[in-house]
Design a protein around this motif. Structure first.
Motif, mmCIF file in Angstrom:
data_model
loop_
_atom_site.group_PDB
_atom_site.id
_atom_site.type_symbol
_atom_site.label_atom_id
_atom_site.label_comp_id
_atom_site.label_asym_id
_atom_site.label_seq_id
_atom_site.Cartn_x
_atom_site.Cartn_y
_atom_site.Cartn_z
ATOM 1 N N MET A 40 0.857 -1.180 0.000
ATOM 2 C CA MET A 40 0.000 0.000 0.000
ATOM 3 C C MET A 40 0.891 1.226 0.000
ATOM 4 S SD MET A 40 -2.900 -1.196 2.741
ATOM 5 C CE MET A 40 -3.846 0.280 2.527
ATOM 6 N N GLY A 41 0.559 2.190 -0.850
ATOM 7 C CA GLY A 41 1.361 3.397 -0.918
ATOM 8 C C GLY A 41 0.518 4.634 -1.090
ATOM 9 N N THR A 42 1.072 5.747 -0.619
ATOM 10 C CA THR A 42 0.415 7.042 -0.752
ATOM 11 C C THR A 42 1.345 7.975 -1.497
ATOM 12 O OG1 THR A 42 -0.673 6.697 1.371
ATOM 13 C CG2 THR A 42 -0.654 8.939 0.517
ATOM 14 N N ASP A 43 0.810 8.666 -2.499
ATOM 15 C CA ASP A 43 1.589 9.641 -3.246
ATOM 16 C C ASP A 43 2.117 10.688 -2.266
ATOM 17 O OD1 ASP A 43 2.175 12.096 -4.748
ATOM 18 O OD2 ASP A 43 1.287 11.057 -6.462
ATOM 19 N N VAL A 44 3.415 10.981 -2.327
ATOM 20 C CA VAL A 44 4.005 11.928 -1.373
ATOM 21 C C VAL A 44 3.438 13.337 -1.542
ATOM 22 C CG1 VAL A 44 6.133 10.611 -1.060
ATOM 23 C CG2 VAL A 44 6.047 12.394 -2.811
ATOM 24 N N LYS A 45 2.849 13.631 -2.703
ATOM 25 C CA LYS A 45 2.216 14.940 -2.926
ATOM 26 C C LYS A 45 0.743 14.923 -2.533
ATOM 27 C CE LYS A 45 5.287 16.004 -6.768
ATOM 28 N NZ LYS A 45 5.383 16.149 -8.225
ATOM 29 N N GLY A 46 0.269 13.786 -2.014
ATOM 30 C CA GLY A 46 -1.123 13.683 -1.579
ATOM 31 C C GLY A 46 -2.112 13.605 -2.706
ATOM 32 N N LYS A 47 -1.653 13.171 -3.903
ATOM 33 C CA LYS A 47 -2.530 13.152 -5.072
ATOM 34 C C LYS A 47 -2.955 11.743 -5.468
ATOM 35 C CE LYS A 47 -0.677 17.403 -6.939
ATOM 36 N NZ LYS A 47 -0.027 18.062 -8.052
ATOM 37 N N GLY A 48 -3.079 10.864 -4.502
ATOM 38 C CA GLY A 48 -3.545 9.528 -4.824
ATOM 39 C C GLY A 48 -2.822 8.455 -4.052
ATOM 40 N N GLY A 49 -3.107 7.240 -4.440
ATOM 41 C CA GLY A 49 -2.494 6.110 -3.766
ATOM 42 C C GLY A 49 -2.524 4.886 -4.650
ATOM 43 N N ALA A 50 -1.886 3.836 -4.159
ATOM 44 C CA ALA A 50 -1.849 2.581 -4.892
ATOM 45 C C ALA A 50 -1.895 1.434 -3.887
ATOM 46 C CB ALA A 50 -0.586 2.494 -5.734
ATOM 47 N N GLU A 51 -2.519 0.355 -4.318
ATOM 48 C CA GLU A 51 -2.584 -0.852 -3.511
ATOM 49 C C GLU A 51 -2.327 -2.035 -4.430
ATOM 50 O OE1 GLU A 51 -5.916 -3.299 -0.998
ATOM 51 O OE2 GLU A 51 -5.913 -1.110 -0.817
ATOM 52 N N MET A 52 -1.538 -2.986 -3.966
ATOM 53 C CA MET A 52 -1.220 -4.154 -4.761
ATOM 54 C C MET A 52 -1.336 -5.404 -3.886
ATOM 55 S SD MET A 52 2.417 -5.527 -6.202
ATOM 56 C CE MET A 52 2.916 -5.833 -4.519
ATOM 57 N N ASN A 53 -1.969 -6.421 -4.436
ATOM 58 C CA ASN A 53 -1.979 -7.745 -3.825
ATOM 59 C C ASN A 53 -1.283 -8.665 -4.821
ATOM 60 O OD1 ASN A 53 -3.585 -7.431 -1.334
ATOM 61 N ND2 ASN A 53 -5.113 -6.709 -2.796
ATOM 62 N N MET A 54 -0.238 -9.355 -4.372
ATOM 63 C CA MET A 54 0.545 -10.189 -5.262
ATOM 64 C C MET A 54 0.659 -11.599 -4.712
ATOM 65 S SD MET A 54 4.520 -9.911 -6.389
ATOM 66 C CE MET A 54 5.137 -11.043 -5.162
ATOM 67 N N THR A 55 0.476 -12.565 -5.601
ATOM 68 C CA THR A 55 0.698 -13.964 -5.273
ATOM 69 C C THR A 55 1.810 -14.470 -6.172
ATOM 70 O OG1 THR A 55 -1.616 -14.259 -4.687
ATOM 71 C CG2 THR A 55 -0.359 -16.247 -5.143
ATOM 72 N N GLY A 56 2.801 -15.117 -5.565
ATOM 73 C CA GLY A 56 3.903 -15.689 -6.324
ATOM 74 C C GLY A 56 4.037 -17.171 -6.025
ATOM 75 N N GLN A 57 4.302 -17.955 -7.058
ATOM 76 C CA GLN A 57 4.442 -19.404 -6.916
ATOM 77 C C GLN A 57 5.676 -19.852 -7.692
ATOM 78 O OE1 GLN A 57 2.108 -21.786 -5.300
ATOM 79 N NE2 GLN A 57 4.007 -22.926 -5.496
ATOM 80 N N LEU A 58 6.553 -20.597 -7.035
ATOM 81 C CA LEU A 58 7.753 -21.127 -7.673
ATOM 82 C C LEU A 58 7.581 -22.618 -7.912
ATOM 83 C CD1 LEU A 58 10.590 -19.447 -5.549
ATOM 84 C CD2 LEU A 58 9.289 -18.510 -7.448
ATOM 85 N N THR A 59 8.056 -23.073 -9.074
ATOM 86 C CA THR A 59 7.994 -24.485 -9.422
ATOM 87 C C THR A 59 9.321 -24.899 -10.030
ATOM 88 O OG1 THR A 59 5.657 -24.163 -9.979
ATOM 89 C CG2 THR A 59 6.665 -26.226 -10.694
ATOM 90 N N GLU A 60 9.858 -26.010 -9.557
ATOM 91 C CA GLU A 60 11.108 -26.519 -10.113
ATOM 92 C C GLU A 60 10.846 -27.073 -11.507
ATOM 93 O OE1 GLU A 60 14.810 -29.374 -8.758
ATOM 94 O OE2 GLU A 60 13.096 -29.115 -7.437
ATOM 95 N N LYS A 61 11.712 -26.691 -12.479
ATOM 96 C CA LYS A 61 11.533 -27.175 -13.845
ATOM 97 C C LYS A 61 12.869 -27.173 -14.571
ATOM 98 C CE LYS A 61 9.005 -26.559 -18.116
ATOM 99 N NZ LYS A 61 8.150 -25.704 -18.909
ATOM 100 N N ASP A 62 13.212 -28.303 -15.156
ATOM 101 C CA ASP A 62 14.423 -28.438 -15.975
ATOM 102 C C ASP A 62 15.681 -27.950 -15.260
ATOM 103 O OD1 ASP A 62 12.803 -29.429 -18.032
ATOM 104 O OD2 ASP A 62 12.494 -27.436 -18.890
ATOM 105 N N GLY A 63 15.802 -28.260 -13.982
ATOM 106 C CA GLY A 63 16.981 -27.859 -13.222
ATOM 107 C C GLY A 63 16.974 -26.401 -12.809
ATOM 108 N N GLY A 64 15.942 -25.675 -13.191
ATOM 109 C CA GLY A 64 15.799 -24.273 -12.824
ATOM 110 C C GLY A 64 14.475 -24.059 -12.120
#
Length: 159
Positions: A82-106
């Motif tokens: 969650m973030g607020t514009d330092v000039k007070g002109k808005g904001g942002a919100e992010m929800n992130m899901t990350g998933q790692l899977t082993e594949k081909d040695g990487g």
């Protein structure tokens, strides 16, 4: 303005090494263009700032990133930012899901982000926000791959 971004990429490093880097805020923040950490609140909450340029507008946000879930066994993480514009002109919100899977040695990395932006940046619409977000994500992926390979990371925003 709300948008969803899904990104998948592959790194030539073990799932454990990739997990260790992606869940370490001090390692991952240098890969995010225009971002920096300013303080650690506790083991799951970090304060920071991010600077973005969308079209002719440059915005700087003060924010908080929270790890809601870090499941090392399943290699799944859930973050909220969650973030607020330092000039007070808005904001942002992010929800992130990350998933790692082993594949081909990487490792395959799959990320989904739900982003909600209010204020001046929201006026540019989802198409431009998606374009800039994709540029930032692509730069993050390149930086992350370089970091894992022990190479230099460019955290300067080029979007």
């Amino acid at each position: 303005m709300t948008t969803t971004i899904t990104k998948s990429f592959h790194v030539d490093h073990s799932v454990d090494e990739t997990w260790a880097n992606l869940t370490d805020p001090y390692k991952v923040v240098v890969c995010v263009p225009g971002a920096s950490l300013t303080s650690q609140v506790d083991e799951n909450n970090y304060k920071g700032e991010v600077e973005l340029k969308v079209g002719p507008v440059k915005s700087k946000y003060d924010g908080l990133v929270t790890f809601l879930e870090r499941d090392a066994a399943a290699k799944k993480m859930v973050l909220k930012g969650m973030g607020t514009d330092v000039k007070g002109k808005g904001g942002a919100e992010m929800n992130m899901t990350g998933q790692l899977t082993e594949k081909d040695g990487g490792t395959d990395v799959n990320v989904t982000m739900d982003i909600n932006i209010t204020g001046m940046l929201a006026q540019f619409g989802s198409r431009l926000i998606n374009d800039v977000s994709n540029q930032v994500i692509d730069q993050f992926v390149n930086n992350f791959k370089n970091q894992l390979a022990g190479q230099e990371v460019n955290s300067t925003l080029s979007a």
